[in-house]
Design a protein around this motif. Sequence first.
Motif, PDB file in Angstrom:
ATOM      1  N   THR A  52      46.081  81.681  25.117  1.00  0.00           N
ATOM      2  CA  THR A  52      45.250  80.978  26.466  1.00  0.00           C
ATOM      3  C   THR A  52      45.909  81.586  27.864  1.00  0.00           C
ATOM      4  OG1 THR A  52      46.920  79.178  26.871  1.00  0.00           O
ATOM      5  CG2 THR A  52      45.316  78.809  25.070  1.00  0.00           C
ATOM      6  N   ARG A  54      45.834  80.121  31.749  1.00  0.00           N
ATOM      7  CA  ARG A  54      45.674  79.211  32.622  1.00  0.00           C
ATOM      8  C   ARG A  54      46.247  80.249  34.164  1.00  0.00           C
ATOM      9  NH1 ARG A  54      48.571  76.637  28.558  1.00  0.00           N
ATOM     10  NH2 ARG A  54      47.766  74.468  28.302  1.00  0.00           N
ATOM     11  N   ASP A  55      45.295  80.184  35.045  1.00  0.00           N
ATOM     12  CA  ASP A  55      45.407  80.798  36.241  1.00  0.00           C
ATOM     13  C   ASP A  55      45.600  79.796  37.459  1.00  0.00           C
ATOM     14  OD1 ASP A  55      45.935  83.096  37.934  1.00  0.00           O
ATOM     15  OD2 ASP A  55      43.978  83.639  37.966  1.00  0.00           O
ATOM     16  N   PHE A  56      46.584  79.699  38.311  1.00  0.00           N
ATOM     17  CA  PHE A  56      47.039  78.742  38.995  1.00  0.00           C
ATOM     18  C   PHE A  56      46.396  79.373  40.530  1.00  0.00           C
ATOM     19  CE2 PHE A  56      49.353  77.166  35.668  1.00  0.00           C
ATOM     20  CZ  PHE A  56      49.554  75.844  35.795  1.00  0.00           C
ATOM     21  N   PHE A  86      44.815  74.715  38.313  1.00  0.00           N
ATOM     22  CA  PHE A  86      44.440  76.053  37.689  1.00  0.00           C
ATOM     23  C   PHE A  86      43.113  76.028  37.069  1.00  0.00           C
ATOM     24  CE2 PHE A  86      46.500  73.170  34.593  1.00  0.00           C
ATOM     25  CZ  PHE A  86      45.800  73.290  33.434  1.00  0.00           C
ATOM     26  N   TYR A  87      42.662  77.065  36.586  1.00  0.00           N
ATOM     27  CA  TYR A  87      41.449  77.020  35.494  1.00  0.00           C
ATOM     28  C   TYR A  87      41.946  77.917  34.448  1.00  0.00           C
ATOM     29  CZ  TYR A  87      40.012  81.907  36.729  1.00  0.00           C
ATOM     30  OH  TYR A  87      40.274  83.193  36.923  1.00  0.00           O
ATOM     31  N   PHE A  88      41.128  77.448  33.331  1.00  0.00           N
ATOM     32  CA  PHE A  88      41.318  78.438  32.112  1.00  0.00           C
ATOM     33  C   PHE A  88      40.454  79.617  32.158  1.00  0.00           C
ATOM     34  CE2 PHE A  88      42.932  74.422  30.329  1.00  0.00           C
ATOM     35  CZ  PHE A  88      44.098  75.078  29.478  1.00  0.00           C
ATOM     36  N   THR A  89      40.950  80.799  31.938  1.00  0.00           N
ATOM     37  CA  THR A  89      39.991  82.102  32.097  1.00  0.00           C
ATOM     38  C   THR A  89      40.118  82.691  30.525  1.00  0.00           C
ATOM     39  OG1 THR A  89      39.679  84.177  33.185  1.00  0.00           O
ATOM     40  CG2 THR A  89      41.725  83.681  32.742  1.00  0.00           C
ATOM     41  N   ALA A 223      51.329  72.547  33.496  1.00  0.00           N
ATOM     42  CA  ALA A 223      50.609  73.088  32.414  1.00  0.00           C
ATOM     43  C   ALA A 223      50.623  72.224  31.282  1.00  0.00           C
ATOM     44  CB  ALA A 223      50.864  74.514  32.169  1.00  0.00           C
ATOM     45  N   SER A 227      49.695  67.726  27.508  1.00  0.00           N
ATOM     46  CA  SER A 227      49.242  68.962  26.752  1.00  0.00           C
ATOM     47  C   SER A 227      50.293  69.602  26.018  1.00  0.00           C
ATOM     48  CB  SER A 227      48.293  69.676  27.555  1.00  0.00           C
ATOM     49  OG  SER A 227      47.575  70.709  27.096  1.00  0.00           O
ATOM     50  N   ASP A 233      50.885  82.022  25.387  1.00  0.00           N
ATOM     51  CA  ASP A 233      50.222  81.505  26.647  1.00  0.00           C
ATOM     52  C   ASP A 233      50.680  82.247  28.038  1.00  0.00           C
ATOM     53  OD1 ASP A 233      49.202  79.576  24.857  1.00  0.00           O
ATOM     54  OD2 ASP A 233      49.979  77.999  25.760  1.00  0.00           O
ATOM     55  N   LEU A 235      50.480  82.137  31.967  1.00  0.00           N
ATOM     56  CA  LEU A 235      50.297  81.046  33.491  1.00  0.00           C
ATOM     57  C   LEU A 235      50.530  82.175  34.443  1.00  0.00           C
ATOM     58  CD1 LEU A 235      52.655  78.293  32.770  1.00  0.00           C
ATOM     59  CD2 LEU A 235      50.437  78.590  31.814  1.00  0.00           C
TER      60      LEU A 235
END
Length: 317
Positions: A52, A54-56, A86-89, A223, A227, A233, A235
């Motif tokens: 995955t 996650r971009d902060f 953050f969003y998931f890309t 993050a 969860s 992963d 970050l």
Amino acid sequence: MRGDRVHAVPVSMEELLSAGLPRALDLGSAALDGPSVALDEVSLLAPLQPSTMRDFVAFEEHVEGVRRSVDGQVGVVDAWYEAPRFYFTNPYTVSGPGAVVAPPAACRALDFELEVAAIIGTSGRDVTMADAHRHVFGYTILNDWSARDIQRREMEVGLGPAKGKDFASTLGPWIVTADEFHSRRDTDGFLDLSCTVDVNDRRVGHDSLANMGWSFDALVAYASRDSWIHPGDVLGSGTVGNGGCLAELWGRRGEQTPPPLQAGDVVTMTVEGIGTLENTVGTSHAVPEVPPARVVDHRRIRDGRADVRSHPWKVVT
């Protein structure tokens, strides 16, 4: 790798990450006694296929600069200070050093984003700040490519970013294990590493990771809140300030100067202690059309007086 020689480790990157950092260091040490090849004889790929991403958005100066560029607003919204957002890309469009990156067909404002990414090596849920650093396997450079015009339009809906971002990310040139940076961590866990980005050999931006609003420890802890994080992963730190992307400078100077990236432009990112990630902008390819939404009179439908199929397609420009 030792010097300019590359030594093979007899396991996949997925297995190496899952083994944990201590075991990975043992395997790396053992590999140094084996055969090697010269670095210039090796073609580097992305150092991992993320599970995955996650971009902060951890740099205040970047947030302020882009807000000024996008909507002319001054300052940073209060919500930014509350927690590391953050969003998931997209992990499926990741490439590595030397890759040619094609922008979306509709993009007229292609941008780069200079970031550093932490690679998770140990699973965890609700990780504490005190334990967070133990979950980081290492660090690499991340270029979070951005189609600014597409991104701006889709975020007017209050959701996203989506297609303004998910077409490409680049990682590399390799993962530097976390133990290499122990001496660069301050008492609050921040890493003082110089970061620069050049376009066609011209310096555009430079900053330090020490200017993050939150440490990577905080990113890990947040993050994992309610969860899970697992090995593999990624970050992202979010874009550094002081020219970490073009959009920040567009806001500062009022015009799109420097101009958006064009085919053939070479983007070179260098982070102290990690190395250099270089990519070239390519050309777009044709994509299938997707129709805009149809206009529906919901009041007439509720009254049983209209069929949605009778409504024309709305033209979106």
